[in-house]
Each structure stands twice: as C-alpha cells, then as structure tokens.
Write a protein that holds these residues in place. Structure first.
Motif, mmCIF file in Angstrom:
data_model
loop_
_atom_site.group_PDB
_atom_site.id
_atom_site.type_symbol
_atom_site.label_atom_id
_atom_site.label_comp_id
_atom_site.label_asym_id
_atom_site.label_seq_id
_atom_site.Cartn_x
_atom_site.Cartn_y
_atom_site.Cartn_z
ATOM 1 N N ILE A 1 -36.580 4.907 -4.118
ATOM 2 C CA ILE A 1 -35.530 4.690 -3.115
ATOM 3 C C ILE A 1 -34.325 4.007 -3.757
ATOM 4 O O ILE A 1 -33.175 4.414 -3.523
ATOM 5 N N ASP A 2 -34.593 2.995 -4.578
ATOM 6 C CA ASP A 2 -33.512 2.270 -5.257
ATOM 7 C C ASP A 2 -32.736 3.188 -6.200
ATOM 8 O O ASP A 2 -31.509 3.101 -6.292
ATOM 9 N N ARG A 3 -33.449 4.080 -6.879
ATOM 10 C CA ARG A 3 -32.795 5.020 -7.794
ATOM 11 C C ARG A 3 -31.874 5.966 -7.031
ATOM 12 O O ARG A 3 -30.746 6.228 -7.453
ATOM 13 N N GLU A 4 -32.359 6.472 -5.889
ATOM 14 C CA GLU A 4 -31.553 7.382 -5.073
ATOM 15 C C GLU A 4 -30.313 6.668 -4.539
ATOM 16 O O GLU A 4 -29.225 7.241 -4.494
ATOM 17 N N LYS A 5 -30.476 5.391 -4.151
ATOM 18 C CA LYS A 5 -29.330 4.613 -3.663
ATOM 19 C C LYS A 5 -28.289 4.436 -4.756
ATOM 20 O O LYS A 5 -27.080 4.548 -4.517
ATOM 21 N N ARG B 1 -27.278 9.415 3.763
ATOM 22 C CA ARG B 1 -27.673 10.352 2.711
ATOM 23 C C ARG B 1 -29.078 10.063 2.192
ATOM 24 O O ARG B 1 -29.852 10.984 1.930
ATOM 25 N N ILE B 2 -29.383 8.774 2.054
ATOM 26 C CA ILE B 2 -30.708 8.388 1.578
ATOM 27 C C ILE B 2 -31.782 8.803 2.583
ATOM 28 O O ILE B 2 -32.841 9.320 2.213
ATOM 29 N N GLY B 3 -31.500 8.580 3.863
ATOM 30 C CA GLY B 3 -32.450 8.976 4.898
ATOM 31 C C GLY B 3 -32.752 10.462 4.836
ATOM 32 O O GLY B 3 -33.913 10.887 4.936
ATOM 33 N N GLU C 1 -36.458 14.919 2.718
ATOM 34 C CA GLU C 1 -36.640 16.121 1.898
ATOM 35 C C GLU C 1 -37.869 15.998 0.999
ATOM 36 O O GLU C 1 -38.477 16.999 0.623
ATOM 37 N N LEU C 2 -38.231 14.748 0.667
ATOM 38 C CA LEU C 2 -39.386 14.499 -0.198
ATOM 39 C C LEU C 2 -40.690 14.364 0.587
ATOM 40 O O LEU C 2 -41.767 14.344 0.008
#
Length: 218
Positions: free
Chosen positions: A121-125, A149-151, A156-157
């Motif tokens: 999650i942190d990487r995606e942020k 966007r993160i949500g 998607e995962l």
C-alpha cells in the motif's frame, strides 16, 4: 430503479443482516417496499449472510481449475462450517466458479483488500504521489486524489472485489454471500495460487539477423 433513503437502507440491514449495498439494491428493485425487499434478498440468498460471517469456517475443500490449453492453472481453498455442505453441489459450484475467476484475473493477487500488506500500500501511495499530473496541486487535494486512486488500485488486486465473470452486475463477494445464504453456513475464500506456464523462466532472445550472420560466418 427507485431512489432510496439511507434510513430505509439501515432499517433493512438491521432486519436482515445483509450488506448495505445489497439492501440498497433490494430496495431500489422493489420501489422502496421493505417487505418485498426482504423477499428479494431471500430469493438471492443474501439475507442473514452477514450474520453467518462471524461463525467459524474450518471445513471446506480445495478445488482446481485448468484453463483450456493447459497454460493456466489454479488451486483454491474454500471454507465452510461442515463437511456435509462442502460436498454439496452449491458449494462445489462456488468452488469451481471462484477458481475460474482467479484464472480469468491475472492481476489479482490477494483474496481481499484486507490481505494486502502495508508495504505494498505504501509503495502504491509513493508511486501515485509522484505522478506528474499532481504537480502544483494543493497538498489536501493531492491526498484526496491519491486516496481515490489507491482505493481503486487495491480493489484491482483483490479477488472479492472483482466483477463476477458470469454476471458482472455482482462482485465475487456478492456471489459468496449469496451461496452462504442459500446453504445456511459461513463461507470464506481462504487462499489461492495461480500457475502460469513458463512464468519466471528466462528465455534467451536471439536477434534473427544476428543468428543468420553467425551461421554465414561459420
């Protein structure tokens, strides 16, 4: 479909134990008639499915699906409360459907968004915060945009958040709830593994012109 109030949705949820979105859809389909909405939920097997979710699901089965051509395979563990239910047609049908869903969704890596590790999650942020289209925007606006966007990315995962391949009007989570309601037990997707033929194998790529030249030189 008729518009329904949040109060009516809450009342139906309290009566049936069904999910908020399921209650909203039931009321919309029945023009806000609570009695008919309860019947609609029962027909769909959704009513009281939420209440069953707190009960232990230690039985179940492991199913497999091999896609045509034998290039993609899936192993999936689906849990319920009793061995009797695990052997039944409804449960086995759900096991096949969800296994097939995993095969059809190569980007799905986790059962639910709750299973996604914090470092992912942190990487995606971090990736989203660095997007060029956010340059110059106020910090609060950036945060809201990135949260949205993160949500979306996390869903998607997530397997349970995917539209069901046989009926895109419902999610995989909705499908599991529906079957749980019909069989009267808690049903959980526990884990899965997808195998793709050749995945991870490095194949040496040789330029055709170079290969011809080397053959000529020899």
């Amino acid at each position: 479909m008729a518009a329904v109030s949040a109060k009516l949705v809450k009342e139906l949820r309290d009566k049936t134990g069904a999910g908020m979105m399921d209650c909203k859809k039931a009321l919309a389909e029945t023009s806000g008639d609570t009695t008919k909405a309860i019947e609609w939920l029962r027909q769909k097997g959704i009513a009281s499915a939420e209440k069953k979710s707190s009960r232990a699901a230690a039985e179940g089965a492991i199913g497999s699906y091999i896609h045509t051509g034998a290039r993609v395979g899936v192993l999936l563990e689906l849990n319920c409360e009793t061995d009797f239910v695990a052997r039944g047609d409804l449960f086995q049908g759900l096991l096949r459907d969800v296994s097939m869903q995993v095969a059809a969704c190569p980007n799905v890596e986790y059962v639910s968004t709750d299973d996604i590790p914090q470092d992912i999650i942190d990487r995606e942020k971090s990736i989203e915060m660095g997007r060029d289209d956010l340059d110059g925007k106020p910090e609060q606006m950036k945060v809201k945009i990135v949260e949205g966007r993160i949500g979306k990315r996390l869903k998607e995962l997530s397997l349970l958040d995917q539209p069901f391949i046989r009926d895109s009007s419902m999610s995989v989570a909705d499908l599991v709830k529906e079957v749980a309601g019909k069989i009267g037990e808690n049903v959980k997707v526990r884990r899965f593994t997808r195998y793709t033929l050749g995945e991870g194998i490095e194949i040496e790529q040789v330029d055709f012109a170079t290969e011809v030249a080397s053959m000529t030189n020899s």
